[in-house]
Design an enzyme around this catalytic site. Structure first.
Site, PDB file in Angstrom:
ATOM      1  N   GLU A   1       0.969  -1.268  -0.197  1.00 51.58           N
ATOM      2  CA  GLU A   1       0.400   0.479   0.542  1.00 51.58           C
ATOM      3  C   GLU A   1       0.638   1.369  -0.204  1.00 51.58           C
ATOM      4  O   GLU A   1       1.917   0.977   0.627  1.00 51.58           O
ATOM      5  CB  GLU A   1      -1.172  -0.366   1.287  1.00 51.58           C
ATOM      6  CG  GLU A   1      -1.698  -1.457   1.514  1.00 51.58           C
ATOM      7  CD  GLU A   1      -2.344  -1.594   3.271  1.00 51.58           C
ATOM      8  OE1 GLU A   1      -2.422  -0.399   3.822  1.00 51.58           O
ATOM      9  OE2 GLU A   1      -2.384  -2.364   2.871  1.00 51.58           O
TER      10      GLU A   1
ATOM     11  N   LYS B   1       2.312   4.729   1.119  1.00 53.04           N
ATOM     12  CA  LYS B   1       2.306   5.100   2.658  1.00 53.04           C
ATOM     13  C   LYS B   1       1.440   6.581   2.732  1.00 53.04           C
ATOM     14  O   LYS B   1       3.050   7.479   2.550  1.00 53.04           O
ATOM     15  CB  LYS B   1       4.070   4.917   3.114  1.00 53.04           C
ATOM     16  CG  LYS B   1       4.141   5.548   4.593  1.00 53.04           C
ATOM     17  CD  LYS B   1       5.326   4.789   5.253  1.00 53.04           C
ATOM     18  CE  LYS B   1       5.381   5.234   6.475  1.00 53.04           C
ATOM     19  NZ  LYS B   1       5.435   6.711   6.694  1.00 53.04           N
TER      20      LYS B   1
ATOM     21  N   ASP C   1       1.526   9.934   3.541  1.00 46.72           N
ATOM     22  CA  ASP C   1       1.884  10.987   4.199  1.00 46.72           C
ATOM     23  C   ASP C   1       1.136  12.285   4.760  1.00 46.72           C
ATOM     24  O   ASP C   1       1.085  13.480   4.946  1.00 46.72           O
ATOM     25  CB  ASP C   1       2.714  11.671   3.429  1.00 46.72           C
ATOM     26  CG  ASP C   1       4.121  12.341   4.141  1.00 46.72           C
ATOM     27  OD1 ASP C   1       4.207  11.944   5.117  1.00 46.72           O
ATOM     28  OD2 ASP C   1       4.721  13.104   4.021  1.00 46.72           O
TER      29      ASP C   1
ATOM     30  N   TYR D   1      -7.347   2.145   5.594  1.00 45.11           N
ATOM     31  CA  TYR D   1      -5.969   1.390   5.665  1.00 45.11           C
ATOM     32  C   TYR D   1      -5.895   0.587   5.997  1.00 45.11           C
ATOM     33  O   TYR D   1      -5.375  -0.792   6.323  1.00 45.11           O
ATOM     34  CB  TYR D   1      -4.685   1.319   5.487  1.00 45.11           C
ATOM     35  CG  TYR D   1      -4.341   2.170   6.143  1.00 45.11           C
ATOM     36  CD1 TYR D   1      -4.557   2.395   8.033  1.00 45.11           C
ATOM     37  CD2 TYR D   1      -3.230   3.720   5.777  1.00 45.11           C
ATOM     38  CE1 TYR D   1      -3.155   2.804   8.690  1.00 45.11           C
ATOM     39  CE2 TYR D   1      -3.193   4.393   7.005  1.00 45.11           C
ATOM     40  CZ  TYR D   1      -2.652   4.704   8.280  1.00 45.11           C
ATOM     41  OH  TYR D   1      -1.857   5.152   8.585  1.00 45.11           O
TER      42      TYR D   1
ATOM     43  N   LYS E   1      10.993   3.498   3.338  1.00 45.04           N
ATOM     44  CA  LYS E   1      10.623   5.065   2.472  1.00 45.04           C
ATOM     45  C   LYS E   1      11.513   5.305   1.529  1.00 45.04           C
ATOM     46  O   LYS E   1      12.303   4.669   1.577  1.00 45.04           O
ATOM     47  CB  LYS E   1      11.087   5.780   3.737  1.00 45.04           C
ATOM     48  CG  LYS E   1      10.346   5.334   5.395  1.00 45.04           C
ATOM     49  CD  LYS E   1       9.948   6.817   5.796  1.00 45.04           C
ATOM     50  CE  LYS E   1      10.579   8.097   6.100  1.00 45.04           C
ATOM     51  NZ  LYS E   1       9.491   8.408   7.504  1.00 45.04           N
TER      52      LYS E   1
ATOM     53  N   CYS F   1      28.917  44.501   6.855  1.00 44.59           N
ATOM     54  CA  CYS F   1      27.663  44.066   7.012  1.00 44.59           C
ATOM     55  C   CYS F   1      27.510  44.978   5.408  1.00 44.59           C
ATOM     56  O   CYS F   1      27.145  45.229   5.718  1.00 44.59           O
ATOM     57  CB  CYS F   1      27.569  44.671   8.382  1.00 44.59           C
ATOM     58  SG  CYS F   1      25.959  44.206   8.088  1.00 44.59           S
TER      59      CYS F   1
ATOM     60  N   CYS G   1      24.877  47.577   7.412  1.00 40.71           N
ATOM     61  CA  CYS G   1      25.875  48.415   8.171  1.00 40.71           C
ATOM     62  C   CYS G   1      26.615  48.886   7.827  1.00 40.71           C
ATOM     63  O   CYS G   1      27.103  49.938   8.373  1.00 40.71           O
ATOM     64  CB  CYS G   1      24.908  48.059   9.752  1.00 40.71           C
ATOM     65  SG  CYS G   1      25.969  47.205  10.204  1.00 40.71           S
TER      66      CYS G   1
ATOM     67  N   CYS H   1      28.870  40.847  12.873  1.00 39.22           N
ATOM     68  CA  CYS H   1      28.647  42.153  12.667  1.00 39.22           C
ATOM     69  C   CYS H   1      28.949  42.311  14.087  1.00 39.22           C
ATOM     70  O   CYS H   1      27.253  41.901  15.024  1.00 39.22           O
ATOM     71  CB  CYS H   1      27.347  42.387  11.745  1.00 39.22           C
ATOM     72  SG  CYS H   1      27.329  43.857  11.553  1.00 39.22           S
TER      73      CYS H   1
ATOM     74  N   CYS I   1      23.191  47.202  14.576  1.00 41.52           N
ATOM     75  CA  CYS I   1      22.907  46.884  13.107  1.00 41.52           C
ATOM     76  C   CYS I   1      21.397  46.800  13.241  1.00 41.52           C
ATOM     77  O   CYS I   1      20.634  45.448  13.729  1.00 41.52           O
ATOM     78  CB  CYS I   1      23.707  46.053  12.809  1.00 41.52           C
ATOM     79  SG  CYS I   1      23.225  45.005  11.289  1.00 41.52           S
TER      80      CYS I   1
END
Ligand code: IVH
Length: 662
Positions: free
Chosen positions: A109, A111, A113, A218, A307, A401, A404, A417, A422
């Site tokens: 079957e 699976k 999710d 199921y 899986k 940065c 700034c 920074c 800032c």
């Protein structure tokens, strides 16, 4: 016809129409006819509320909101399967099965999710819907479950039965839910599974009703009671009863080759399915064989979940964008051409730091492969060096940065920074403050915070709580309406009464995560007490080392931080711990517990909560550091390990004695 007779008649007509629509894929009523019947039923029920039936389709809009869900104990534990990931493990599973039963065949079957749900019917009428919870005790979500249109409110036979299946959100419903959330300035769901889980556990079932969830049946926990001989028969019976099953995709295998072929074929169909699947569930088909195989302490031996490998998708790196975190840390981010990975659309991934980029030798223009780490966060798996062209641009680390322009400083693998003012650091600090694990304020997404900051609407944390005075200014902005501003202000007001650990995490003391914040809140009960705590006292707390203790003391000794706390206090933000208080008890406090097997009178979560209340800790595996192992029925290998290491064991009786003495 009496009102009762007409109500019965209408319910039959409408429920039968749902059956034709969802199960037979063959609707016979027009939308207009359906709506007319529905409206007539609604008005009769309004006129004669005492005649409203539990299986009336009008329940599908949801009912009154609740404060919390009641707990329900599952009649049969709700287990899940062990996961496997490759052909070798499939062969090993088949070999293992063949040791106990001869010529097994398998039901195969998709699976689904989503999250598993249990439905209980009495006399063919849906009376209860529950989540899995910890497998022993789940939550009663009946009102929410009734809003799921593909769940029959009445079966085709008047029987008592429990049915299990997956509650999920289709890809289409997911897109729609996220569109709604975007329009309301709410954070989007990461994927349909999270969306389904979040929707089905809404205290207000009217919200669940709007989310368009689905259910795929199921499993029947006691199939022999219905004369069923195989899992395939169970599936056919479920469909006959009126459930949606995956009858077009479910398969059957006589050997490993069949299984591998099925997996390959399903993998090909996967992208075009209207919902997400993450693998294939293999179940021994013959129910007698299942009985022979039975269960380990945790999982059925007669089934397993294969899986699919995490999907890896190729895309092109367009840009490396540097962002500044609230501590000033600079992060390079890969911005790539948007791609669908395992069910969600992604367009960026973190590249962590300079060293990581050099190690991967990543360059703008490269073909890169993306995958979801831990199911949610996208990561760059690999740079496809064999596809590199001369057009790629070398990776250049910035030295100032991006916000700034302050020169960056380097600490180990990271750049920072150093400018405390800032704007990027301020914005990130605000984003963190309102985030879900922190103050949990809905409606202030990252982009809005940034806009509000740049417009001067929110410059400091305190400004968030003054937003209600700026209502008129906000409504003027694009993307805001009366309703979304109301929601935002409500969410801000509600956050004022959060238990204090959220605030403690939200203010961003370096090193203090949500978990440590909770430990501190529980211990000190309010912020004033914590602010007075000495370094020595803090160091003595389990899980708080020298570095954290120092960080806490130095944070609270800064006048600007004291001012922030004072301001927040004045704005009415709660500073007290509201959770369960811990109680000292020599048998439990400060001890490490492991639980194995099933305790007949208490679910796992309940035991954990109880131990936590007395300041005990539950851990997952047994080691020399474990103090006590609580052993229930059908314990696993943890019990053997505990015996081997000579760890104190509490059986059910002893555990009961301890509880009674509390
Ligand atoms: S049977 C005893 N069938 O995947 C296990 N589970 O580990 C009974 N799931 O938690 C579950 N599709 O939520 C079963 N066709 C399917 C399924 C399925 C998805 C989920 C389920 C369970 C996990 C299996």
């Amino acid at each position: 016809m009496s009102p009762q007779e007409r109500i019965d008649d209408l319910i039959n007509k409408i429920n039968h129409a749902s059956y034709e629509y969802y199960i037979l894929d063959n609707p016979t009523l027009t939308d207009q006819e359906y709506d007319d019947y529905y409206k007539e039923l609604l008005s009769l029920e309004e006129k004669y509320p005492e005649l409203k039936r539990a299986d009336s389709p009008t329940n599908r809009v949801g009912g009154d909101a609740v404060d919390k869900f009641d707990k329900v104990t599952h009649a049969h534990p709700m287990l899940s399967f062990d996961d496997i990931f490759n052909e070798e493990e499939i062969r090993a599973f088949d070999e293992r099965i063949k040791k106990s039963v001869s010529n097994p065949t398998y039901s195969l079957e998709p699976k689904m999710d989503g999250l598993s749900g249990s439905l209980l019917y009495e006399n063919g009428v849906l009376v209860r819907g529950a989540t899995r919870g910890d497998g022993v005790v789940g939550e009663d979500i009946t009102t929410n479950i009734k809003t799921i249109k593909s769940i029959p409110l009445r079966l085709t036979e008047p029987i008592d039965i429990e049915v299990r299946g997956e509650i999920y959100m289709s890809k289409e419903a997911f897109m729609k839910a996220n569109e709604d959330r975007r329009n309301n300035n709410e954070n989007e769901f990461a994927n349909p599974r999270n969306a389904a889980a979040g929707s089905v556990r809404q205290l207000d079932s009217k919200i669940t009703a709007k989310r368009n969830l689905d259910f795929m049946a199921y499993f029947i926990p006691n199939p022999e009671d219905y004369g069923l001989k195989t899992q395939s028969e169970s599936l056919a019976y479920l469909r006959k009863l009126g459930f949606v099953t995956n009858y077009k995709l479910n398969g059957h295998a006589k050997n490993v080759e069949d299984i591998l072929k099925y997996i390959e074929d399903l993998g090909k169909k996967r992208p075009d399915l209207p919902y997400n699947i993450d693998g294939v569930v293999l179940k021994v088909d013959d129910l007698n064989d299942e009985k022979v195989l039975g269960f380990t302490s945790r999982v059925p031996r007669w089934g397993i979940a294969y899986k699919f490998p995490a999907e890896e998708v190729l895309t092109v790196l367009r840009e490396i964008k540097f962002t500044v975190g609230r501590t000033g840390k600079i992060t390079p981010n890969a911005i790539f051409h948007p791609v669908h990975v395992d069910g969600s659309l992604v367009s960026k991934a973190t590249l962590h730091n300079y060293d990581y980029c050099i190690e991967k030798d990543i360059r703008v223009g490269d073909v890169i492969s993306i995958r979801k780490a831990g199911d949610v966060i996208p990561e760059v798996v690999e740079v496809k060096l064999d596809r590199r062209t001369d057009d790629v641009k070398d990776f250049v680390m910035i030295d100032r940065c991006p916000m700034c322009d302050t020169p960056l400083i380097r600490k180990d693998a990271n750049h920072f920074c150093p400018n405390e003012h800032c704007p990027a650091r301020k914005i990130e600090g605000l984003v963190h403050f309102v985030s879900r694990p922190a103050m949990n304020i809905d409606g202030l997404g990252d982009a809005i915070i940034e806009d509000f900051y740049n417009m001067g609407i929110i410059k400091r944390i305190e400004d968030i709580y003054n937003l209600k005075d700026k209502r008129e200014d906000i409504i003027e902005l694009e993307g805001f309406g009366n309703k979304s501003v109301d929601n935002l202000i409500n969410s801000i007001e509600t956050s004022k009464s959060n238990s204090v650990e959220r605030l403690l995490f939200a203010i961003g003391i370096p090193g203090i995560g949500a978990k440590t914040a909770k430990v501190l809140a529980k211990k000190y009960l309010n912020l004033d007490n914590l602010m007075k705590a000495s370094l020595e006292e803090l160091t003595n707390i389990k899980d708080i080392g020298d570095i954290l203790a120092n960080s806490i003391v130095s944070y609270f000794s800064e006048p600007k931080n004291q001012e922030l706390i004072n301001n927040l206090k004045e704005l009415g933000i709660n500073m007290e711990y509201k959770g369960e208080k811990t109680i000292n008890n020599p048998l439990i406090s400060n001890k490490k517990f492991v639980i194995t097997g099933t305790i007949s009178f208490m679910g796992r979560n309940e035991i954990k909560e109880l131990l936590e209340k007395y300041d005990g800790i539950t851990v997952d595996s047994v080691s020399k550091k474990t103090d006590v192992v609580i052993v229930g029925e059908a314990p696993g290998s943890k019990y053997d390990k505990a015996l081997e290491l000579g760890i104190e064991i509490w059986n059910e009786e002893k555990f009961k004695e301890v509880i009674d003495s509390l």
